[in-house]
Write an enzyme that holds these catalytic residues in place. Sequence first.
Site, PDB file in Angstrom:
ATOM      1  N   LYS A 136       0.832  -1.206   0.000  1.00 50.26           N
ATOM      2  CA  LYS A 136       0.000   0.000   0.000  1.00 50.26           C
ATOM      3  C   LYS A 136       0.873   1.266   0.000  1.00 50.26           C
ATOM      4  O   LYS A 136       0.558   2.250  -0.666  1.00 50.26           O
ATOM      5  CB  LYS A 136      -0.933  -0.006   1.210  1.00 50.26           C
ATOM      6  CG  LYS A 136      -2.047  -1.027   1.089  1.00 50.26           C
ATOM      7  CD  LYS A 136      -2.757  -1.288   2.405  1.00 50.26           C
ATOM      8  CE  LYS A 136      -3.784  -2.407   2.239  1.00 50.26           C
ATOM      9  NZ  LYS A 136      -4.402  -2.818   3.505  1.00 50.26           N
ATOM     10  N   GLN A 180      -4.836  -1.724   9.724  1.00 48.75           N
ATOM     11  CA  GLN A 180      -4.629  -3.033   9.097  1.00 48.75           C
ATOM     12  C   GLN A 180      -5.218  -4.143   9.953  1.00 48.75           C
ATOM     13  O   GLN A 180      -4.926  -4.254  11.145  1.00 48.75           O
ATOM     14  CB  GLN A 180      -3.132  -3.279   8.881  1.00 48.75           C
ATOM     15  CG  GLN A 180      -2.816  -4.564   8.151  1.00 48.75           C
ATOM     16  CD  GLN A 180      -3.353  -4.573   6.727  1.00 48.75           C
ATOM     17  OE1 GLN A 180      -3.220  -3.604   5.990  1.00 48.75           O
ATOM     18  NE2 GLN A 180      -3.970  -5.672   6.352  1.00 48.75           N
ATOM     19  N   ASP A 203     -11.502   2.802   4.218  1.00 45.00           N
ATOM     20  CA  ASP A 203     -11.787   1.371   4.145  1.00 45.00           C
ATOM     21  C   ASP A 203     -13.283   1.108   4.016  1.00 45.00           C
ATOM     22  O   ASP A 203     -13.686   0.004   3.648  1.00 45.00           O
ATOM     23  CB  ASP A 203     -11.250   0.654   5.386  1.00 45.00           C
ATOM     24  CG  ASP A 203      -9.977  -0.127   5.099  1.00 45.00           C
ATOM     25  OD1 ASP A 203      -9.736  -0.442   3.915  1.00 45.00           O
ATOM     26  OD2 ASP A 203      -9.242  -0.440   6.050  1.00 45.00           O
TER      27      ASP A 203
END
Length: 376
Positions: A136, A180, A203
Amino acid sequence: MTSAAAAAATSSATKMFSTATDNCSHRIFLVTDLQVRRPWRSSAFLRTSRTICTHACTAASPRSSSSVINELANIFTAMATEASAKVIDGKSVAKEIREEIASEISRMKESIGVVPGLAVILVGDRKDSATYVRNKKKACESVGIKSYEVCLAEDSSEQEVLKYISGFNDDPSVNGILVQLPLPSHMNEQNVLTAVSIEKDVDGFNPLNIGCLAMRDREPLFVPCTPKGCIELLHRYGVPIKGKRAVVIGRSNIVGMPAALLLQREDATVSVVHSRTKNPEEITREADIVIAAVGQANMVRGSWIKPGSVVIDVGINPVEDAESKRGYRLAGDVCYEEASKIASAITPVPGGVGPMTIAMLLSNTLAAAKRANNFQ
């Protein structure tokens, strides 16, 4: 398809027509009674259609039954070996999207002097999570997004994670915050995810974003990245969704459930198959579009797939492979070797949905920066 499978197809076709007599009308009945589904658009299917017409039109001068049997057996063998799904190349599409994002970020920087910022919080030392974060970060750099990274020890407290989230919530240079997953077992995942400001929830996991996604006439600020990537692949490959039957295998908060909601928003008729579903094969076999997100290697077999359907495989599972340098290879939730002979299009693993997830994360971060700076 293997030679054994092709031979089986030949045997099946031969057996089917072995009772035919020299009477042409009887042969025609047997051929037309065979249920060959229209989605098989191979040249073999077209030849089969022409053969049926030929036999129907030449009843006055019938051929021997053995000749008919051999010809039709050859055609069905060709159908078994020629049919091959179009590969939906997520890696290529993701590259196009990153180029589009980089262009927009460049325009934004030139116009108002602002570049988007993405903060990633990693807790623990899981190798797979560390790899995801590293990828990422590289992706951010490739398009011009500034990345911020916090790495915490496995035994860090939930309060410490919440403190970093609060700091990023208040930082105007940070437009997106990503925690994460999975988090260590001593942390409450929902508490942590809910703490992320909805304006920076790139997200798409905040309950308010999911709630808006579930409601008609409401628009979430962000859509979860993986299911968003699945729908984007369908769009970019020109796969019609409206009015189609779709099956989502898996009902996780991260992929399955939001994927079903997105398909419903696109006017598909959606079924969700999960661990308590009875006869999942039968339900899946009715689908024009299948999204598999169950996390079990090769669970969805070729027999589950409707001929001509489109298969999006979200799964990425390590499978032992002595021939691989790493000792394992990556496999999807769908048995690719079988499904690719039946579906009209399918995503590979790797190289399908995976690259799209990161591309959608970058897209969401750009959207957050535009919104925060009133930039069109």
